[in-house]
Structure formats: structure tokens, C-alpha cells
Design a protein around this motif. Structure first.
Motif, short mmCIF file in Angstrom:
data_model
loop_
_atom_site.label_atom_id
_atom_site.label_comp_id
_atom_site.label_asym_id
_atom_site.label_seq_id
_atom_site.Cartn_x
_atom_site.Cartn_y
_atom_site.Cartn_z
N LEU A 125 21.55 -24.23 -11.44
CA LEU A 125 22.16 -23.40 -11.43
C LEU A 125 22.23 -21.81 -11.28
CD1 LEU A 125 24.06 -25.17 -14.58
CD2 LEU A 125 25.36 -25.00 -12.22
N THR A 126 20.59 -21.40 -12.36
CA THR A 126 20.36 -20.18 -11.90
C THR A 126 20.47 -19.60 -9.69
OG1 THR A 126 19.28 -20.13 -14.01
CG2 THR A 126 18.68 -19.08 -12.48
N ILE A 127 19.71 -20.39 -9.18
CA ILE A 127 19.10 -20.58 -8.34
C ILE A 127 20.55 -20.55 -7.32
CG2 ILE A 127 18.31 -21.78 -6.00
CD1 ILE A 127 16.45 -20.43 -7.22
N ARG A 128 21.69 -21.38 -7.39
CA ARG A 128 23.31 -20.94 -6.95
C ARG A 128 23.95 -19.93 -7.08
NH1 ARG A 128 27.90 -25.80 -8.06
NH2 ARG A 128 28.72 -23.83 -9.47
N ALA A 129 23.71 -19.73 -8.59
CA ALA A 129 24.53 -18.42 -8.63
C ALA A 129 24.00 -17.11 -8.07
CB ALA A 129 24.19 -17.84 -10.14
N ALA A 130 22.01 -17.49 -7.59
CA ALA A 130 21.56 -16.02 -7.06
C ALA A 130 21.90 -15.97 -5.32
CB ALA A 130 20.40 -15.68 -7.27
N ILE A 131 21.61 -17.06 -5.39
CA ILE A 131 21.89 -17.52 -4.10
C ILE A 131 23.82 -16.81 -3.26
CG2 ILE A 131 22.77 -19.35 -1.95
CD1 ILE A 131 19.94 -20.90 -2.74
N GLU A 132 24.95 -17.47 -4.32
CA GLU A 132 25.62 -17.30 -3.90
C GLU A 132 26.09 -15.45 -3.97
OE1 GLU A 132 28.19 -19.65 -6.63
OE2 GLU A 132 28.56 -21.16 -5.46
N GLU A 133 25.44 -14.79 -5.09
CA GLU A 133 26.35 -13.72 -5.10
C GLU A 133 25.43 -12.49 -3.88
OE1 GLU A 133 24.17 -12.22 -9.45
OE2 GLU A 133 24.45 -14.63 -10.04
N GLY A 134 24.48 -13.54 -3.10
CA GLY A 134 23.66 -12.65 -1.92
C GLY A 134 22.76 -11.86 -2.42
N VAL A 135 22.22 -11.77 -3.27
CA VAL A 135 20.61 -11.72 -4.02
C VAL A 135 19.73 -11.67 -2.71
CG1 VAL A 135 18.76 -11.72 -5.44
CG2 VAL A 135 20.75 -12.11 -6.16
N ILE A 136 19.45 -12.71 -2.15
CA ILE A 136 18.24 -12.65 -0.63
C ILE A 136 19.25 -12.34 -0.10
CG2 ILE A 136 17.09 -13.18 -2.18
CD1 ILE A 136 16.93 -16.47 -0.64
N GLY A 137 19.92 -12.41 0.85
CA GLY A 137 21.01 -12.33 2.39
C GLY A 137 21.40 -13.76 2.27
N GLU A 138 21.68 -13.95 3.58
CA GLU A 138 21.28 -15.18 4.01
C GLU A 138 20.14 -16.08 3.89
OE1 GLU A 138 24.52 -18.01 5.81
OE2 GLU A 138 24.96 -15.82 5.30
N VAL A 139 20.86 -16.84 3.66
CA VAL A 139 19.48 -17.89 2.83
C VAL A 139 18.49 -18.41 4.80
CG1 VAL A 139 18.62 -20.07 2.04
CG2 VAL A 139 20.16 -19.05 1.06
N THR A 140 17.51 -18.61 4.52
CA THR A 140 16.57 -19.22 6.10
C THR A 140 16.31 -20.20 5.73
OG1 THR A 140 15.32 -17.87 5.90
CG2 THR A 140 16.91 -16.64 7.27
N HIS A 141 15.87 -19.89 4.06
CA HIS A 141 14.50 -21.29 3.90
C HIS A 141 15.04 -21.53 2.47
CE1 HIS A 141 10.50 -23.80 4.43
NE2 HIS A 141 10.35 -23.41 2.50
N PHE A 142 14.49 -22.77 2.36
CA PHE A 142 15.01 -23.59 1.16
C PHE A 142 14.18 -24.51 0.80
CE2 PHE A 142 17.33 -26.03 -1.96
CZ PHE A 142 18.12 -25.13 -3.17
N GLU A 143 13.90 -24.61 -0.78
CA GLU A 143 12.58 -25.99 -0.52
C GLU A 143 13.22 -25.87 -2.38
OE1 GLU A 143 8.56 -25.33 -1.12
OE2 GLU A 143 8.57 -24.40 1.63
N SER A 144 12.87 -27.15 -2.58
CA SER A 144 13.15 -27.91 -4.29
C SER A 144 12.98 -29.17 -4.21
CB SER A 144 14.60 -28.82 -3.89
OG SER A 144 15.49 -29.31 -4.40
N HIS A 145 12.30 -29.34 -5.42
CA HIS A 145 10.66 -30.07 -5.36
C HIS A 145 11.00 -30.46 -6.63
CE1 HIS A 145 7.32 -28.44 -2.64
NE2 HIS A 145 8.60 -28.02 -2.31
#
Length: 366
Positions: A125-145
Motif C-alpha cells: 500500500l505504501t509503495i503503491r501510494a507513492a507510485i500513484e502520486e508520481g513521487v518518482i515520475g514514470e516507473v522504469t524499473h520495479f523490483e518486488s522480493h
């Protein structure tokens, strides 16, 4: 409701989360270990045979929390009996079984849902909110472990040889479902599986790369990671974000915490945000897996949608299967969905840039 299976998943996740939902009543459990059930539930009806629970006239909804190779036959029997069904992940062992269940549920007009509870984890939920808010612009690389340190192979069905065992079937559906929630279906998939521990007879190392045009999504689950890894690492056109630790709800449930108790789902591990000038720290959002069964109750009463639609579960199984195909063939593969299935899945998942208005189900109580 009736719960089939009282092993780790049934006891740790399903029973407590069901009991926390006031609009659902757990009245029966099918288990081969009646004493284990009775120790937790003094008054509940216990069935030694799953079929007798499915046949019980007072059961409206059947939850299947049994070994993976039994998911499809038990779900099929419950749907055929006219029951609503929740299936633990993985939905089935293969895509054809998933298609069969989705079609049968539609034919019988019953609710069919898959327990993708990790949609309501604090880290996601924390990662999703930051992505949707555009905190880092357009996502180019996403890693989930989901990297863990469990060097000893245990004698249990998840780690024994056989169809449905291994770390990819165990943890892969969580990783895949979260990725699909963010980005929709990928264009191409590359997968690799291995058994690395001494005595391993099934995969305990899994790595997948999902291609979305120029964007890359990396999913990994291994059993020989003693430390030094991040739960999430995301890079974008305007910066990067990392989340080191995983959600704590499983840990809390194992410790006996009741869902909704004080500090339930709280996550002390913050989100780290990196840009060209500085490093910023943001508190993590709280997780709350109660939202899944809250959504089930809402769907059955006509107050809301199914929290995990069958087409979403089908899409997840298609990617899980594609990773296994890629790993065995050594090739990059497409998602094995028909055009109509892919169109329906994309519609259900939504385009990435339009998901900012989509939020987890709201728990109505304190």
C-alpha cells in the motif's frame, strides 16, 4: 461460512480474518485434526470430510485453504453444489483448471474469489501510494522480493516433490498479483526456477522478469537470503523509492494478535525516497487484510464488488504459468491468454495511469 482446511493458512489467516468480519459467520470447519480445531473453537461444527461440509444445507460460502493440488477439485464440487467459494492462492495448478472454475461459477451464478490478501499489506500500500502520486515520475524499473532465510528443507507438502509445491507456487502468486494491480498484464515474461538448498526436491529460488515495453518488473522469491535485501526497490524518471521490510500482519497473527487490535497492521519501517538532491523519509501506511473479507461480505450483500474478480485471478494464474513455461523452456514467452481474456483482464485491472482513484476496501469499524 465453512472453512475447509485448518493447517497454516486456515488457522493463521482465514479463521481470524473471518471472525473479525461481523457480517460473516464461521459455523463449520473441515479438518483431519479435530483436536486442533476444538482447541480454538469450542462450539463449532467439525467435519472430517470436506464433501460433508460442502453438502451441509446451512453453509452458503465455502473457503478452501487446503494443499494446492486440492484447490480445483474442491472448488469445483462446492460451485456445483451452488455454494459461493473463496479459494486460497494459488487459484489452481494451471490455467485450464482456472478457466474451468471461472466458467462453472458464471454458469451457476455464484461468487468465486481468490484470497489475494497481500493487496492489503502495508509495504505494498505504501509503495503503491507513492507510485500513484508520481513521487518518482514514470516507473522504469520495479523490483518486488519475498526473500527469506530458511536453509533447512522441511518435510511438508510445500517443500516436497510434486505438482503444486515449491516457492513459486507458494509466493509467486502474491508477487504477480501485486504487479498486475500496478501495471496490468505484461507483454513478455522470462522466468527461472532452481532448487538451491541441500536436499531440495522442488524450487526454492524463483526469479521472473516481466516486460512492459521499456519498463521492467522483477519478481523474486528465495529461501537463502540471510539479509541485505529490500522488499521493494523502484526507480523512475524523477527518483527512486525503497521499502526494506515486509508487512507485519502475518507475524502478528502467528503471535496471536486479533485483527483490528491496537497496533494491528502498523508498520514502523518507513519508505525511503531518493531524488537528485536529497533523501526523504515517509512513514509507512498501515496494512489491513480484513479488507478482503469485508469486501466478500459487501459483494454477497450487494454493497460492493468482489474484492478479487475471477478474471483477475485468471490473469494471475496465466502469469504464474508463463513463468514456469519460460523456466522449463529457457525462452521468453507471452502471457497465455486468449484475446478476449486479455481484454477482460485489462479492463478489470485498469490502466496504470488511471489507478490513482482506486483504493483498498474501507473497514467500517475501529
Amino acid at each position: 461460512m465453512g472453512l475447509i482446511g485448518y493447517g497454516f493458512s486456515g488457522k493463521t489467516f482465514h479463521a481470524p480474518l473471518i471472525m473479525a468480519e461481523p457480517d460473516l459467520v464461521l459455523t463449520a470447519i473441515a479438518s483431519s485434526d479435530a483436536a486442533k480445531v476444538r482447541a480454538d473453537f469450542a462450539e463449532i461444527v467439525i467435519h472430517a470430510d470436506p464433501q460433508s461440509l460442502i453438502a451441509a444445507a446451512d453453509i452458503d460460502l465455502v473457503v478452501i485453504a487446503t494443499p494446492n493440488d486440492t484447490h480445483a477439485p474442491l472448488a469445483r464440487a462446492a460451485i456445483a453444489a451452488g455454494k459461493h467459494v473463496v479459494v486460497d492462492k494459488p487459484f489452481t495448478l494451471n490455467l485450464d483448471e482456472a478457466r474451468d472454475l471461472v466458467a462453472l461459477a458464471a454458469q451457476r451464478d455464484v461468487l468465486l474469489s481468490v484470497f489475494h490478501n497481500r493487496r492489503w499489506d502495508s509495504d505494498f500500500l505504501t509503495i503503491r501510494a507513492a507510485i500513484e502520486e508520481g513521487v518518482i515520475g514514470e516507473v522504469t524499473h520495479f523490483e518486488s522480493h519475498f526473500d527469506r532465510y530458511r536453509p533447512l528443507v522441511r518435510d511438508r507438502w510445500r517443500e516436497n516433490a510434486g505438482v503444486g509445491s515449491g516457492v513459486w507456487f507458494d509466493l509467486g502468486p502474491h508477487l504477480v498479483d501485486q504487479a498486475l494491480q500496478l501495471f496490468g498484464l505484461p507483454d513478455r515474461i522470462r522466468g527461472s526456477l532452481s532448487g538451491q538448498r541441500v536436499g531440495a526436491v522442488t524450487d526454492d529460488w524463483a526469479h521472473a522478469v516481466l516486460d512492459y515495453g521499456d519498463r521492467r518488473v522483477v519478481l523474486q522469491a528465495i529461501m537463502l537470503a540471510a539479509g541485505g535485501t529490500q522488499r521493494f526497490t523502484v526507480h523512475g524518471t524523477a527518483g527512486s523509492i525503497t521499502k526494506r521490510l515486509a508487512d507485519r500482519q502475518e507475524e502478528q497473527l502467528i503471535a496471536g494478535m486479533r485483527p483490528g487490535a491496537p497496533h494491528w497492521g502498523e508498520d514502523p519501517d518507513p519508505l525511503m525516497i531518493y531524488d537528485a538532491a536529497d533523501v526523504h523519509v515517509r512513514p509507512a501506511l498501515a496494512g489491513d487484510q480484513r479488507a478482503y473479507y469485508d469486501g466478500i461480505a459487501a459483494a454477497l450483500s450487494g454493497r460492493g464488488p468482489n474484492p478479487v474478480e475471477p478474471i483477475e485471478a485468471l490473469a494471475c494464474m496465466a502469469v504464474v504459468e508463463a513463468v514456469r513455461i519460460s523456466a522449463s523452456s529457457g525462452t521468453t514467452v507471452a502471457v497465455p491468454l486468449a484475446d478476449a481474456e486479455r481484454e477482460a483482464a485489462e479492463l478489470a485491472l485498469g490502466a496504470f495511469k488511471t489507478r490513482a482513484s482506486t483504493r483498498p476496501a474501507t473497514i467500517r469499524r475501529a
